[in-house]
Each structure stands twice: as C-alpha cells, then as structure tokens.
Design a protein around this motif. Structure first.
Motif, mmCIF file in Angstrom:
data_model
loop_
_atom_site.group_PDB
_atom_site.id
_atom_site.type_symbol
_atom_site.label_atom_id
_atom_site.label_comp_id
_atom_site.label_asym_id
_atom_site.label_seq_id
_atom_site.Cartn_x
_atom_site.Cartn_y
_atom_site.Cartn_z
ATOM 1 N N SER A 90 -6.388 11.363 -67.685
ATOM 2 C CA SER A 90 -6.557 10.900 -66.316
ATOM 3 C C SER A 90 -5.678 11.677 -65.341
ATOM 4 O O SER A 90 -6.025 11.799 -64.167
ATOM 5 C CB SER A 90 -6.238 9.401 -66.227
ATOM 6 N N SER A 423 -5.202 6.272 -60.758
ATOM 7 C CA SER A 423 -4.736 6.836 -62.025
ATOM 8 C C SER A 423 -3.243 6.549 -62.088
ATOM 9 O O SER A 423 -2.438 7.212 -61.425
ATOM 10 C CB SER A 423 -5.002 8.342 -62.083
ATOM 11 N N GLY A 463 -7.284 4.598 -64.591
ATOM 12 C CA GLY A 463 -6.874 5.468 -65.679
ATOM 13 C C GLY A 463 -5.387 5.341 -65.928
ATOM 14 O O GLY A 463 -4.617 5.065 -65.009
ATOM 15 N N HIS A 465 -2.196 7.544 -67.403
ATOM 16 C CA HIS A 465 -1.913 8.947 -67.701
ATOM 17 C C HIS A 465 -0.485 9.165 -68.183
ATOM 18 O O HIS A 465 0.356 8.267 -68.161
ATOM 19 C CB HIS A 465 -2.210 9.818 -66.481
ATOM 20 N N PRO A 512 -11.476 6.980 -67.252
ATOM 21 C CA PRO A 512 -11.232 8.354 -66.769
ATOM 22 C C PRO A 512 -12.439 9.273 -66.922
ATOM 23 O O PRO A 512 -12.541 10.280 -66.216
ATOM 24 C CB PRO A 512 -10.034 8.831 -67.592
ATOM 25 N N GLN A 515 -13.959 8.700 -63.731
ATOM 26 C CA GLN A 515 -13.121 9.402 -62.748
ATOM 27 C C GLN A 515 -13.547 10.861 -62.596
ATOM 28 O O GLN A 515 -13.579 11.398 -61.485
ATOM 29 C CB GLN A 515 -11.650 9.336 -63.185
ATOM 30 N N HIS A 516 -13.882 11.500 -63.718
ATOM 31 C CA HIS A 516 -14.240 12.917 -63.716
ATOM 32 C C HIS A 516 -15.752 13.156 -63.591
ATOM 33 O O HIS A 516 -16.218 14.266 -63.840
ATOM 34 C CB HIS A 516 -13.723 13.583 -64.998
#
Length: 602
Positions: A90, A423, A463, A465, A512, A515-516
């Motif tokens: 993330s 994140s 997320g 990280h 995540p 997220q991407h």
C-alpha cells in the motif's frame, strides 16, 4: 437390455464424461494440502486452487478442482501451510529499500542491534571490516535505520560521533524515517555545508554553538545532501537498488510493490532490471509531482511493461512524526531536543504548491498519493482536494492519503466525504507507540494514531503499509500491529482502534489492490485473477492474535512461479543483519558503482 446395449450406453457415458472434462481447461498446477484463505467474501475458504498460464481457473472443493487435473498437471502440496493472495504494497519505496538492503543495518532490536551511540559506532566499524575491499574502493560508508527514539541517549548522533568511526572517509547515516540523516565532517565537506550555509526551504541544518553544522540534517537539508549523491551514483547503483529492493519485498510475501516518491531515473532503473528478468514482482511507481511532471504525464498507465508501470503522482506535505518534523495543529507534547515553546513542526511545501499539484492531478485525471502525517498537513490536503473537486469534479482518480498518523476524527469524516483512500501505518504502534505516548502527542492522543478503528466504523476500506525502508517490509509485523496495537514496551495503544485479523489481511490484499486500480486482477483468490500467492507458516485467522508476529512467509508465488522460498532460520537472520553483510559481492558492486560515480578515490 442386451449386453451389447449396455456396452453402448457405458461407452456413451464415458464419452460424455471425457467430453465434459475436455471442455474444461486443464491446470498447469493444483495447490492443495492446507488452508486456503481466499479473501473473497463470497467464498472465504477453499480446499484447492487450479492455475493455468499464470491465472486462476478453479477455486473450491478438492474433488471439484481435481477435475482440472491432466497428465502434465503438477500437484503443489501446501504441506499444512496457509495460502493467501500475494500481499500488495500500500506504500513503500522499493528502490530506496534497496539502499536499506545494501548498507550497514542501524536498526534497533528486534530488527537490528543498535541500542545506543556506542553500538551504532560498533555496527558501522563491523560493517566496514566485513566489506573492507569494497569500502576501500568506494571511499564511502552508508548506514541505514538509526532511530534517536530508540537510542539510550535519546538524541541523534553527531558529526563527532561519526568522525570517531572515520575522519578520512565520508559517512552518511539515514534515520529510520527516511526524513533525516547525519553526516560526518568529511561528508559535510564534500556536500559543502558549513557555518555560512543557509537552511534550505523546508529543511534544517542543525548546528552547534559555533554555528557550524553538527551533522544532523532535517528534511530538505537532508534530501539536498543525499539525493544528489544517489543521483550521481550512476546506473549500476540504481540497478543494484532496484533488484535488491524487489527481492527484499518478495521475501515478505509481496507480489506487488510500490516505489513512492520515485524519480525518472529510479523508474528507468526498475525498467532496465525488469527487462533483464531480475525484478520478481510487479512494481507501481509514483514519481514526485513537484519534480517530475513531464515524466508522469508521458508515462502514467494502468498497463504493466515487464512488471513495471507509473501509477500517478506522489506529493509530500510534511515530515516525520517521531522526528518532530510532521506539521501538527497544536504543539508537540514533550519534544526531545532544542525546540521553541509551542513548536508544532512545519510543512515541507507551501499551500500554493499543494493546491497546484492537486489541481494538476485532478485536471489530468491522475491518481495522487499524498504524504500527510500531522493534523496540520491533513488540513492542507483536505482543503486542496475540496477545492480541486469543486473545480474539476471527481475524475475517478482514487486519491490516497499516505500515513495520516495524527488525524482528528473530523478529518476522517472529511476523507470519507472526499473519497480519499487512507493508506495508514499501524506499525507505528509497535515501533514508536511508546515514543508517541511520551513525547510527540501525549498519552491521550497517542491512543488514536493510525486510527483503523475509526475507519472501520465508517465503512471505509484502507491499506496498511510498512513504508520501507523506514522499517523492513515485514508483512507479519504489519499484521500483528494492526490487530494488537502492542508497543515495544508491551502497552496496548488504543484498544478501540484494533481490528480483527481478516480485516487486517484485507488491508494487505484486496483493499490495496483497489487502491492501485487492480482489484479485477489481484488481491483475492478468485477465478480469472493472477496466480499471485503467499504461503504462511500458520493460519492468521486461527491462532492467538498475540502470536501473529511469529508467523513467517514460507513461499511467495508470482503468476504461478515460485519467486521466494524460505530456508530454515533465514527470515530471523534476515531481520537482524543487513543483507549487505552476508553478500560481499553485492556490497562490492554497489560500492564500486558509488566509487565510480562520486569520483572519491583513495
């Protein structure tokens, strides 16, 4: 019915069965023999998974999946290990993580051995001794991961402390946050910092009573010293960073990494190493929006080339909360150091720069990841996104908050309203929770750092990280911290902010992936998705939460191919010493590249 009729019917039945089997794809590999946690709410668990050409073709009961077996199908025995989708980063810095993997390890226990300045000096000397030939050729010493909050002296080392290791060779050590560093006298001489050097905007050169730099460099003073050195190392060094970082990520179960606050040269290094087949994972890069707009504009894409792509923009508003450089909305609780009354940190950029960067990303439709640690930094980001959405609407760019350590509850509400994906950094509760309680925000507000409980209450996905190289990209430490929030001292920081193990696993996988913009291909074990898996030593949903940090990544699989397999005791050793020490060849190549790039000769 005659015997002949019976034979005909049996033959017809066999033919139908064979036709049904042939209509299905035959698997290259079937995984079975251990728990399978799919992270798919519609089918949470499975007995087996079938894969063909790097993608999942069947998930379910063993009998059902085994219908995909053919003559050439490999049966991969999980041997009791727990299978999950591969972890998705993330937020981290794969290339800069390579520097962590290729330098003296100055981390505090349990990830290193540095407890005070004397042990820091001893670690540097030991590293120099073990890499004597490479250091002699390179003429430079680099250490990574010291943390003044974990040193017995509760202060940063100084140039004099590093001069005691070497006065002849330049030494640069990097704070664990990545936002500060210390240079010895020789390094300061090479950098050109002296009593007459003014502090750069957004940074501080700490000084002694005589006005001379004491070696400690904050934020843009540090970056202005370190980044030019790294950018001059030449392509060989960046190639070494990229490969070492991606391999380090794979060893902790990551099949997709991130290179946050990247640069054009770092992305090109990733591409070059990936084209040579030496980057085992996918990597999404986010170059600095204040420095690389042309590059971002030309290269941003949702499509990978050799496993590398540019995902959008990175913006950094403030600094490190544990280093007292994050911008708060109130004074720090009890900062350790020579800070004026009412000191609340500072921003690294102006509000005009923040608004301009956010507006540019919204106008172009690019995703923007923004580092905002303190409440003051979040106020700036929220105001900028509010204004950008009023001007450009919502382009569907899924903006991301990075860190958000000291969020207020009303800021969480604002991020939800604006559609910002948080994140967050729950590992802080372990590594710096005691420090935050005692020094940065105090015992009341420390309960709400990395407020995953608040996010969950509002139905927000998020997320979790590692921000490596701030810490090792240790997925199990993230999992443990998100669930238990137990500090180094054993305290539980904010029990109301804890989440269950499955939620914490989603924050490492499917969320995540969203997220991407990759939720259709990654993040869960479902038919059609990539065969990206991680095998753990035990089932994180079935064990005592207090033992989550004892789980180990056993195998990492990318698109059906094993890219990492643990050896006995490897990860424990890996966590406690720099890989540079155990690989003199890598040390030699890295330092040799640095030697040629810097022109520092013996």
């Amino acid at each position: 019915m005659t015997r002949r009729s019976t034979q005909i019917l049996l033959a017809l039945g066999a033919s139908l069965v064979m036709s049904a089997a042939s209509a299905q794809e035959v698997a290259d590999t079937i995984y079975t023999g251990g728990p399978v946690l799919t992270i798919n709410d519609d089918q949470p668990a499975a007995e087996a998974v079938a894969v063909k050409d790097g993608r999942i073709i069947a998930v379910g009961d063993l009998a059902e999946v085994m219908t995909r077996q053919g003559d050439g199908t490999e049966i991969f025995d999980l041997d009791g290990r727990t299978m999950l989708p591969g972890f998705i980063d993330s937020h981290g810095h794969v290339v800069f993580g390579g520097l962590q993997a290729l330098s003296a390890n100055l981390l505090a226990p349990p990830d290193g051995a540095v407890k005070d300045i004397a042990s820091l000096q001893a670690t540097l000397r030991k590293w120099v001794e073990k890499n004597a030939e490479a250091v002699e050729q390179a003429g430079v010493i680099i250490g990574f991961g010291y943390d003044n909050a974990q040193l017995a002296e509760l202060r940063h080392p100084t140039r004099e402390n590093l001069d005691a290791v070497s006065e002849e060779l330049p030494i640069m050590i990097v704070h664990q946050s990545g936002h500060l560093g210390v240079a010895n006298s020789k390094a300061l001489e090479i950098i050109g910092f002296d009593a007459s050097t003014e502090d750069p905007a957004g940074g501080v050169i700490r000084r002694g009573a005589d006005g001379e730099p004491n070696g400690v460099l904050e934020e843009y003073a540090f970056f202005s010293a370190l980044v030019p050195v790294l950018s001059q190392l030449g392509p060989d060094a960046f190639l070494a960073f990229a490969q070492a970082g991606s391999e380090l990520w794979a060893s902790f179960g990551y099949t997709t990494g991130q290179d946050g606050r990247s640069s054009a040269s770092a992305v090109e290094a990733l591409k070059a190493v990936a084209a040579a087949g030496k980057i085992p994972i996918d990597v999404v890069a986010y170059p600095d929006v204040l420095e690389a707009r042309d590059y971002i504009g030309e290269h941003t894409s949702l499509e990978y080339a050799d496993g590398i792509r540019v995902g959008g923009c990175k913006l950094t508003i403030d600094g490190s909360p544990q280093g007292f450089t994050a911008l708060r909305d109130r004074p720090y609780y009890d900062p350790v150091g020579a800070y004026p009354p009412g000191y609340a940190g500072y921003s690294a950029v102006t509000m005009e720069q923040v608004q301009d960067a956010v507006n540019w990303c919204y106008e172009k439709g690019f995703q923007i990841l923004t580092h905002a640690n303190g409440e003051g930094a979040s106020d700036m980001l929220i105001a900028a996104i509010d204004a950008a959405q009023a001007e450009y609407g919502d382009p569907g760019n899924r903006p991301v908050l990075i860190h958000g350590q000291f969020m207020r509850e009303d800021q969480v509400d604002a991020y939800k309203r604006l559609g910002v994906f948080p994140s967050v950094f729950p590992m802080h509760t372990f590594y710096w929770g005691d420090w935050h309680r005692d020094h940065t925000v105090g015992p009341i507000n420390a309960e709400n750092i990395s407020p995953t409980g608040w996010l969950l209450e509002r139905g927000m996905i998020f997320g979790s990280h590692h921000d490596a190289p701030v810490a090792f990209p240790d997925s199990m430490r993230i999992l443990d911290a998100t669930v238990t929030r137990r500090t180094r001292s054993g305290d539980i920081l904010g029990p109301h902010q804890r989440v269950d193990a499955m939620t914490a696993l989603k924050a490492l996988t499917i969320w995540p992936a969203w997220q991407h913009f990759e939720e259709d291909n990654k993040g869960s074990i479902e038919v059609g998705k990539l065969a990206d898996f991680v095998l753990l030593s035990d089932d994180p949903t079935a064990i005592d939460p207090e033992t989550l940090d004892q789980l180990r990544v056993q195998v990492t699989i990318k698109e059906g191919e094993v890219i990492y397999e643990a050896q006995d005791g490897e990860q424990e050793s890996h966590l406690r010493q720099s890989p540079f020490m155990s690989d003199p060849g890598s040390a030699h190549r890295f330092l040799h590249a640095m030697y040629h790039a810097t022109g520092v000769e013996k």
